[in-house]
Design an enzyme around this catalytic site. Structure first.
Site, PDB file in Angstrom:
ATOM      1  CB  VAL A  15      -5.644   2.874 -20.565  1.00 45.31           C
ATOM      2  CG1 VAL A  15      -5.660   1.353 -20.585  1.00 45.31           C
ATOM      3  CG2 VAL A  15      -4.346   3.399 -21.166  1.00 45.31           C
ATOM      4  CG  ASP A  43      -1.845   1.165   1.304  1.00 40.94           C
ATOM      5  OD1 ASP A  43      -1.636   2.149   0.548  1.00 40.94           O
ATOM      6  OD2 ASP A  43      -2.796   1.115   2.102  1.00 40.94           O
ATOM      7  CG  ASN A  88       0.264   1.212 -12.636  1.00 38.02           C
ATOM      8  OD1 ASN A  88      -0.098   1.724 -13.682  1.00 38.02           O
ATOM      9  ND2 ASN A  88      -0.589   0.536 -11.852  1.00 38.02           N
ATOM     10  CE1 TYR A  96      -4.817  10.683 -12.139  1.00 39.30           C
ATOM     11  CE2 TYR A  96      -4.817  12.018 -14.142  1.00 39.30           C
ATOM     12  CZ  TYR A  96      -4.544  10.829 -13.495  1.00 39.30           C
ATOM     13  OH  TYR A  96      -3.987   9.775 -14.195  1.00 39.30           O
TER      14      TYR A  96
HETATM   15  P1  NAP Z   1      -7.139   1.632 -12.028  1.00 40.73           P
HETATM   16  O1  NAP Z   1      -7.699   0.616 -12.952  1.00 40.73           O
HETATM   17  O2  NAP Z   1      -8.030   2.404 -11.147  1.00 40.73           O
HETATM   18  O3  NAP Z   1      -5.982   0.924 -11.174  1.00 40.73           O
HETATM   19  C1  NAP Z   1      -5.287   1.625 -10.200  1.00 40.73           C
HETATM   20  C2  NAP Z   1      -4.457   0.654  -9.410  1.00 40.73           C
HETATM   21  O4  NAP Z   1      -3.743   1.385  -8.396  1.00 40.73           O
HETATM   22  C3  NAP Z   1      -5.299  -0.399  -8.685  1.00 40.73           C
HETATM   23  O5  NAP Z   1      -4.604  -1.609  -8.654  1.00 40.73           O
HETATM   24  C4  NAP Z   1      -5.408   0.188  -7.279  1.00 40.73           C
HETATM   25  O6  NAP Z   1      -5.643  -0.781  -6.281  1.00 40.73           O
HETATM   26  C5  NAP Z   1      -4.007   0.762  -7.166  1.00 40.73           C
HETATM   27  N1  NAP Z   1      -3.877   1.680  -6.026  1.00 40.73           N
HETATM   28  C6  NAP Z   1      -4.570   2.789  -5.737  1.00 40.73           C
HETATM   29  N2  NAP Z   1      -4.167   3.316  -4.572  1.00 40.73           N
HETATM   30  C7  NAP Z   1      -3.180   2.509  -4.108  1.00 40.73           C
HETATM   31  C8  NAP Z   1      -2.363   2.504  -2.962  1.00 40.73           C
HETATM   32  N3  NAP Z   1      -2.483   3.422  -2.001  1.00 40.73           N
HETATM   33  N4  NAP Z   1      -1.425   1.523  -2.830  1.00 40.73           N
HETATM   34  C9  NAP Z   1      -1.289   0.587  -3.759  1.00 40.73           C
HETATM   35  N5  NAP Z   1      -2.053   0.510  -4.860  1.00 40.73           N
HETATM   36  C10 NAP Z   1      -2.985   1.468  -5.034  1.00 40.73           C
HETATM   37  O7  NAP Z   1      -6.321   2.745 -12.858  1.00 40.73           O
HETATM   38  P2  NAP Z   1      -5.421   2.647 -14.168  1.00 40.73           P
HETATM   39  O8  NAP Z   1      -6.160   3.354 -15.241  1.00 40.73           O
HETATM   40  O9  NAP Z   1      -4.926   1.272 -14.376  1.00 40.73           O
HETATM   41  O10 NAP Z   1      -4.224   3.601 -13.732  1.00 40.73           O
HETATM   42  C11 NAP Z   1      -2.901   3.160 -13.523  1.00 40.73           C
HETATM   43  C12 NAP Z   1      -1.978   4.368 -13.562  1.00 40.73           C
HETATM   44  O11 NAP Z   1      -2.047   4.973 -14.861  1.00 40.73           O
HETATM   45  C13 NAP Z   1      -2.360   5.467 -12.576  1.00 40.73           C
HETATM   46  O12 NAP Z   1      -1.197   6.050 -12.042  1.00 40.73           O
HETATM   47  C14 NAP Z   1      -3.104   6.469 -13.445  1.00 40.73           C
HETATM   48  O13 NAP Z   1      -3.070   7.769 -12.913  1.00 40.73           O
HETATM   49  C15 NAP Z   1      -2.318   6.369 -14.739  1.00 40.73           C
HETATM   50  N6  NAP Z   1      -3.028   6.821 -15.938  1.00 40.73           N
HETATM   51  C16 NAP Z   1      -4.158   6.192 -16.375  1.00 40.73           C
HETATM   52  C17 NAP Z   1      -4.781   6.623 -17.531  1.00 40.73           C
HETATM   53  C18 NAP Z   1      -6.004   5.948 -18.087  1.00 40.73           C
HETATM   54  O14 NAP Z   1      -6.535   6.414 -19.134  1.00 40.73           O
HETATM   55  N7  NAP Z   1      -6.492   4.875 -17.499  1.00 40.73           N
HETATM   56  C19 NAP Z   1      -4.270   7.721 -18.244  1.00 40.73           C
HETATM   57  C20 NAP Z   1      -3.114   8.346 -17.760  1.00 40.73           C
HETATM   58  C21 NAP Z   1      -2.489   7.873 -16.622  1.00 40.73           C
HETATM   59  P3  NAP Z   1      -7.149  -1.102  -5.728  1.00 40.73           P
HETATM   60  O15 NAP Z   1      -7.739  -2.106  -6.672  1.00 40.73           O
HETATM   61  O16 NAP Z   1      -6.880  -1.641  -4.369  1.00 40.73           O
HETATM   62  O17 NAP Z   1      -7.913   0.189  -5.718  1.00 40.73           O
END
Ligand code: NAP
Length: 276
Positions: A230, A62, A89, A193
């Site tokens: 994504v 975490d 990530n 954000y």
């Molecule tokens: P997601 O599906 O919401 O996944 C986020 C992940 O981070 C989940 O595994 C979540 O765990 C974990 N997490 C959150 N808080 C945490 C903590 N305190 N300690 C450990 N793990 C934690 O989001 P995603 O789209 O895959 O995003 C991944 C990364 O890409 C992020 O940094 C996001 O800002 C970045 N990003 C995403 C996009 C997009 O379009 N999706 C675009 C630009 C950047 P839980 O399941 O326990 O919540």
């Protein structure tokens, strides 16, 4: 102690992090750790990969919890004597329609995306072995949010001499300014954000500079990147990339060949260096 190379991906029980682990399981010549704050969700994700014939290992992490970060640190030190690849990530984002007060959104978002990521770096970067790779998952939103900052703030965030302490001070000030409802007057954009990801991109630039100064001979490459838009729980089903496509740039940076001397200290999207 094992001599096997080791890769760690934070927040990898789902979304882009999970896809990064999947790709590393196929391409990284060593142990790949899927980490999650919730062990149940983490083990489930490992089992899902197992069904695909892929072998990931699990460790709880975490990033909001210093004890949890330190437990992983001790484990890696003891079992592997360090680590070779770190992908930061894990991240959170409030939905646009969320009615939580902006000041609360700012505090919560910065806590994980900036301060949590920084704490992981503080503890784990010293463990990264020569020729290691560090990838900080930021966002193109960091660039657009930078454009929304006052000229003075933009100058600070683009500075080649800004220190980590100064960056922490600025991120803390943003949260405080939202509490006093003066953040716009103080030159901040209206996106918690976005500011958190400015923090991640600028932190990466600072860390790369520090590696140049303190560990030049170790050839560690550290970069920030945007995965693209994504389809995950964070971005929703209308996004243009699949999680596997979103993993491409982070994985490219995690697997840069050992004779590569760059990119380093850059912000990339679609495997291309972007101007900050
Ligand atoms: P997601 O599906 O919401 O996944 C986020 C992940 O981070 C989940 O595994 C979540 O765990 C974990 N997490 C959150 N808080 C945490 C903590 N305190 N300690 C450990 N793990 C934690 O989001 P995603 O789209 O895959 O995003 C991944 C990364 O890409 C992020 O940094 C996001 O800002 C970045 N990003 C995403 C996009 C997009 O379009 N999706 C675009 C630009 C950047 P839980 O399941 O326990 O919540």
């Amino acid at each position: 102690m094992s001599n096997v190379p080791v890769a760690v991906v934070t927040g990898s029980n789902k979304g882009i992090g999970f896809a990064i682990v999947r790709a590393l399981c196929k391409q990284f010549p060593g142990d790949v750790y899927l980490t999650a704050r919730d062990p149940g969700r983490g083990q489930e994700a490992v089992a899902k990969l197992q069904e695909e014939g892929l072998h990931a290992l699990f460790h709880q992490l975490d990033i909001d919890d210093l004890q949890s970060i330190r437990a992983l640190c001790d484990f890696l030190k003891e079992k592997y004597g360090g680590l070779n690849v770190l992908v930061n990530n894990a991240g959170i984002a409030f939905k646009v329609r969320d009615t939580t007060p902006f000041a609360v959104q700012a505090e919560v978002t910065l806590k994980t995306n900036f301060f949590g990521t920084r704490n992981v770096c503080t503890e784990l970067l010293p463990l990264v072995k020569p020729y290691g790779k560090v990838v900080n998952v930021s966002s193109m939103v960091s660039s657009s949010a930078l454009g929304g900052c006052s000229r003075e703030l933009q100058q600070k965030f683009r500075s080649e001499t800004i220190t980590e302490d100064e960056l922490v001070e600025l991120m803390t000030k943003f949260v405080e300014d939202t509490k006093k409802s003066v953040h716009e007057k103080e030159g901040w954009p209206n996106t918690a954000y976005g500011v958190s990801k400015i923090g991640v991109t600028v932190l990466s630039r600072i860390q790369a500079r520090m590696l140049n100064e303190k560990r030049k001979g170790d050839h560690i490459l550290l970069n920030a990147c945007c995965p693209g838009w994504v389809r995950t729980d964070m971005a929703g089903p209308k996004a243009t990339k699949s999680p596997d496509e979103g993993a491409e740039t982070p994985v490219y940076l995690a697997l840069l060949p050992s004779d590569a001397d760059g990119p380093h200290g850059q912000f990339l999207s679609n495997k291309t260096v972007r101007t900050w």
